[in-house]
Design an enzyme around this catalytic site. Structure first.
Site, PDB file in Angstrom:
ATOM      1  N   TRP A 355     -11.328 -15.866 -55.835  1.00 19.74           N
ATOM      2  CA  TRP A 355      -9.896 -16.117 -55.665  1.00 19.74           C
ATOM      3  C   TRP A 355      -9.444 -17.381 -56.381  1.00 19.74           C
ATOM      4  CZ3 TRP A 355      -7.283 -19.034 -51.218  1.00 19.74           C
ATOM      5  CH2 TRP A 355      -8.024 -20.157 -50.849  1.00 19.74           C
ATOM      6  N   ASP A 356     -10.364 -18.049 -57.078  1.00 22.84           N
ATOM      7  CA  ASP A 356     -10.023 -19.302 -57.748  1.00 22.84           C
ATOM      8  C   ASP A 356      -8.856 -19.138 -58.715  1.00 22.84           C
ATOM      9  OD1 ASP A 356     -12.920 -19.122 -56.998  1.00 22.84           O
ATOM     10  OD2 ASP A 356     -12.837 -21.256 -57.432  1.00 22.84           O
ATOM     11  N   GLU A 494     -13.991 -19.944 -44.625  1.00 20.21           N
ATOM     12  CA  GLU A 494     -15.334 -19.450 -44.953  1.00 20.21           C
ATOM     13  C   GLU A 494     -16.416 -19.821 -43.953  1.00 20.21           C
ATOM     14  OE1 GLU A 494     -16.476 -20.393 -48.959  1.00 20.21           O
ATOM     15  OE2 GLU A 494     -15.062 -18.978 -49.816  1.00 20.21           O
ATOM     16  N   LYS A 615     -14.434 -25.525 -43.707  1.00 18.90           N
ATOM     17  CA  LYS A 615     -15.009 -25.943 -44.978  1.00 18.90           C
ATOM     18  C   LYS A 615     -13.927 -26.491 -45.899  1.00 18.90           C
ATOM     19  CE  LYS A 615     -17.267 -23.874 -49.047  1.00 18.90           C
ATOM     20  NZ  LYS A 615     -17.739 -22.601 -49.621  1.00 18.90           N
TER      21      LYS A 615
END
Length: 814
Positions: A355-356, A494, A615
């Site tokens: 998804w970057d 995540e 995270k």
């Protein structure tokens, strides 16, 4: 400090992997790591050459389970150039007395230069200068020039120019227990006394790659005969040995040019034949260098960003722009490739696309929008596989993979190795359905920025509709609370993949997912309105988009559930409020680095699912992607009395519970705090800048850069500090320039105009060059003006924050 150079003096084996990654050269199609040409893969060095889109699958058995991984393939190493004097050993950085060593990456020109001075034998010193390029204008070419000089006793120089055919994918330590041989050698041959051809084929995907290397040796100013090359094959190396006698002060240059052609490349017949034909026509190093540098100059004209008088920050921003362009640039356009999270710089994440791109494409929209279009088509080409995956899961629409590679199937690992404990654990990351929402967001951002209705009609709308259909089929209506719920998902955090008291993985009502689903549905209605009526009718007919379905979607925008706790804090997911708090100080004292809290807890036979921690940004991604007003409208339509005044409190709440285990996290928090806490925002921005150059995650950068974080810093400057957005065919600015930066200059490409933007603490100026395009509307804090070609529009800022437009060309804005 040289803002256009990344330089390393000396040789440090411990840092070599990091330097190799950061000195990678590429052109959006082909990339070669910055390894020493004489090296082979070992515990210090890792040469690697990668082609975008060249993937292969291998299967292993882990704990009795067959695990298949698709990887970006490490191709034969064209770079090999070994050397020695007389009958001495081949030069080895780790075994030779090195008097000086400098590696310098010229960011402006895309040239990696290495200067070496070493004592190779008593009374003999060797000087070596090497220049390397991966050609930015001709994406199948790369070249290495090596100039040797001998001081002291005469000697015979032997240069071994080779292709290493024995390469494997061993660049990531935690993958090394798995299969790594992706290539079958189909042939290696000497085409003539200066040219070698190697042809390989991937073992499963059956892609052919041919590398043809031409090596030439010339003497320095003194002239003289050049040697007759000798063909050799030894230990996987194939190529030519060149021997020449040198006197004190003699200079000799070895030029190595490679043509690399792969299956699927445009305008080829067959890779082996095409590569040989191309090397026949290839010019020498100097001519290649000139055209390469000229193309880089064109790119910097479009992509350069000037960040005040801060040379250290400017250098890293230049480096980030450089690596973005090496991963995805004009050469990527119309190729079937996506945005690899770790660039083309190493084998981490196996070269997959995540998804970057939600951190990358919005930046490209205002620099090279045609590139964004091409990268979105990578997703559209895999829509069939995404539909099939949804059907197999019992849903409508499309489920795009969390990790994508060659054909769009889910490439996420089923088992994940915890390097802290050494144990393999189930990997549930494929439940991150929000990858669909990142694609939807990027479609909207591209169309809103470019007004590309053809893309919307034939690609974008279909992507959005199929994504909406999936979430509509996933939504479950509960009569008790009169709400729809989305269950069995994971959010951007995540760390959390389930509940501690449930066996099945997945979370209920991840707030980010639910709100972005509502946003997506609302955007579809807006996109439909952009199309002319007859086009809209045809599109709806092709997609079988009925009034009944649209009514259901509208109902979802009013009844999706969003969890809250406390005084208006959006909960990360349903049940989050009931989780335990974590003793962060105790864990910091015990472990020091707690960025990867998930691995620490699992190694202690515990689970992050018990605790309030993250995270990276999860709920807070809503504030990153959406304006406060837009989020307020969505929640109001859903029936929630939420005020944007809750945003600072919500940021503070989750900031205290985030380990920043992702390089993306600092980017997001720096953006969010740019107005509320400018000092902390600047601290996080500088941390994000250092993510890769300082390898803040303790060894991960050597496996590949973090492209999302790199481009995220660029976008933070471009859109975050300028407050830039596109709203209703208007460029809107709401500046928040940090006090540490005196001035910001950047070019923008908007609706065909190449705009020049200058921002300081007193004024904002936007200039449009002369052309035949219609004017552009610019606004700043409610004031607006029409910027006509050949004119400059100026906004005087009140106390560095607000202002009205003034036209530098005596035109009165209408």
């Amino acid at each position: 400090m040289d803002e256009w150079s990344l330089t390393y003096d000396g040789y440090d084996p411990a840092d070599e992997g990091l330097r190799e990654a950061l000195c990678t050269l590429g052109n959006g199609v082909l990339a070669t790591r910055g390894a020493a040409p004489e090296s082979r893969a070992d515990d210090v060095h890792y040469p690697g050459t990668y082609r975008a889109g060249v993937f292969n699958r291998l299967t292993d058995e882990v704990d009795g389970v067959a695990v298949t991984n698709e990887s970006m393939v490490n191709l034969p190493n064209w770079l090999v150039l070994r050397f020695r004097i007389d009958d001495g050993p081949w030069f080895d950085l780790d075994e030779t007395e090195v008097l000086s060593h400098r590696l310098s990456l010229d960011l402006r020109r895309g040239v990696l230069t290495r200067r070496l001075h070493a004592e190779v034998a008593p009374g003999q010193r060797l000087r070596l200068t090497q220049r390397r390029i991966v050609h930015m204008a001709e994406p199948g070419f790369a070249a290495l020039e090596s100039t040797f000089g001998l001081d002291g006793k005469p000697g015979r120089l032997t240069v071994r120019s080779a292709i290493d055919t024995a390469v494997r994918n061993t660049g990531v330590e935690r993958y090394r227990d798995l299969s790594d041989r992706h290539l079958d050698l189909l042939g290696c041959e000497e085409l003539d006394d200066e040219t070698v051809r190697v042809t390989v084929q991937t073992t499963q995907s059956r892609l052919r790659v041919a590398e043809v290397v031409r090596t030439r040796m010339t003497r320095g100013p003194s002239g003289g005969e050049t040697p007759d090359p000798t063909w050799f094959e030894d230990d996987g190396l194939v190529g030519h040995d060149l021997r020449i006698d040198l006197e004190d002060g003699d200079v000799v240059t070895v030029e190595k040019v490679v043509a690399i052609v792969a299956s699927g490349d445009p305008a080829i017949s067959e890779p082996s034949e095409s590569a040989a034909r191309r090397i026949d026509d290839a010019p020498g190093f100097e001519a290649l260098l000139r055209s390469h540098v000229a193309k880089w100059a064109q790119l910097w004209d479009r992509f350069e960003l000037r960040f005040g008088d801060r040379p250290a920050s400017q250098q890293i921003l230049n480096l980030h722009t450089f690596h973005m362009l090496q991963t995805t640039a004009h050469n990527t356009i119309d190729r079937d490739v996506g945005v690899p999270a770790r660039g083309l710089h190493g084998e981490a994440y196996r070269g997959h696309i995540f998804w970057d791109e939600v951190f990358v494409l919005p930046y490209l929209n205002l620099r090279m929008p045609v590139l964004t279009r091409s990268l979105l088509q990578y997703r559209h080409r895999r829509l069939g596989e995404a539909r099939a995956r949804a059907r197999r899961a019992g849903h409508d629409g499309a489920i795009f993979p969390w990790q994508s590679g060659s054909d769009g199937r889910e490439e996420s690992q089923e088992m994940h190795l915890n390097p802290v404990s050494g144990e393999w654990k189930p990997d549930n990351s494929q439940l991150q359905r929000h990858i669909n929402l990142a694609i939807a967001y990027n479609v909207w951002q591209y169309v809103e920025t470019t007004a590309d209705l053809d893309f919307l009609r034939y690609y974008g709308l279909e992507l959005m509709v199929e994504i909406a259909r999936f979430f509509a089929s996933l939504a479950e209506y509960d009569r008790l609370d009169d709400r729809y719920h989305l269950r069995g998902v994971m959010g951007p955090d995540e760390f959390h993949d389930g509940y501690p008291d449930r066996d099945e993985p997945g979370l209920d009502d991840n707030a980010y997912t639910n709100i972005m689903v509502a946003w997506t549905l609302r955007r579809i209605f807006a996109l439909l309105e952009l199309l002319p009526e007859h086009v809209r009718h045809d599109a709806c007919d092709e997609l079988n988009l009925t009034g009944v379905e649209l009514e259901r979607w509208e109902d979802l925008t009013r009844r999706l559930f969003v969890p809250f706790h406390g005084d208006g804090i959006i909960s990360q997911f349903a049940g989050y409020d009931g989780l335990e708090e974590l003793d962060w100080d105790a864990y910091r004292q015990r472990y020091g680095d707690i960025q990867r809290f998930d691995r620490i807890l699992h190694a202690e036979d515990d689970t992050p699912n018990r605790y309030k921690l993250a995270k990276q940004a999860d709920v807070l991604m809503l504030f990153y992607l959406l304006s406060a007003d837009e989020l307020h409208r969505i929640l109001s339509a859903l029936g929630y009395e939420w005020s944007p005044q809750r945003i600072p409190e919500t940021i503070e709440y989750y900031q205290a519970r985030t380990s920043h285990g992702s390089t993306l996290s600092a980017v997001v928090f720096a953006w969010l705090l740019a107005r509320a806490d400018r000092a902390r925002s600047w601290e996080l921005f500088e941390y994000a800048l250092r993510s890769d150059v300082a390898d803040v995650q303790g060894g991960t950068t050597r496996e590949g850069i973090h492209l999302g974080a790199m481009v995220g810093t660029l976008d933070l400057v471009q859109r975050g500090y300028t407050g830039l957005s596109v709203e209703e065919d208007e460029l809107h600015f709401d500046p928040a320039l940090p006090a540490e930066v005196a001035r910001l200059d950047l070019p923008l490409h908007y609706r065909g105009h190449h705009l020049a933007v200058t921002l300081d603490h007193e004024r904002l100026q936007v200039t449009a060059p002369t052309c035949g395009l219609p004017p552009v509307w610019i606004s700043c804090d409610g004031q607006r003006g029409a910027l006509r070609p050949g004119e400059t529009l100026t906004f005087e800022l009140d106390d560095g924050t607000t202002g009205g437009p003034q036209d530098g060309s005596d035109h009165v804005p209408g």
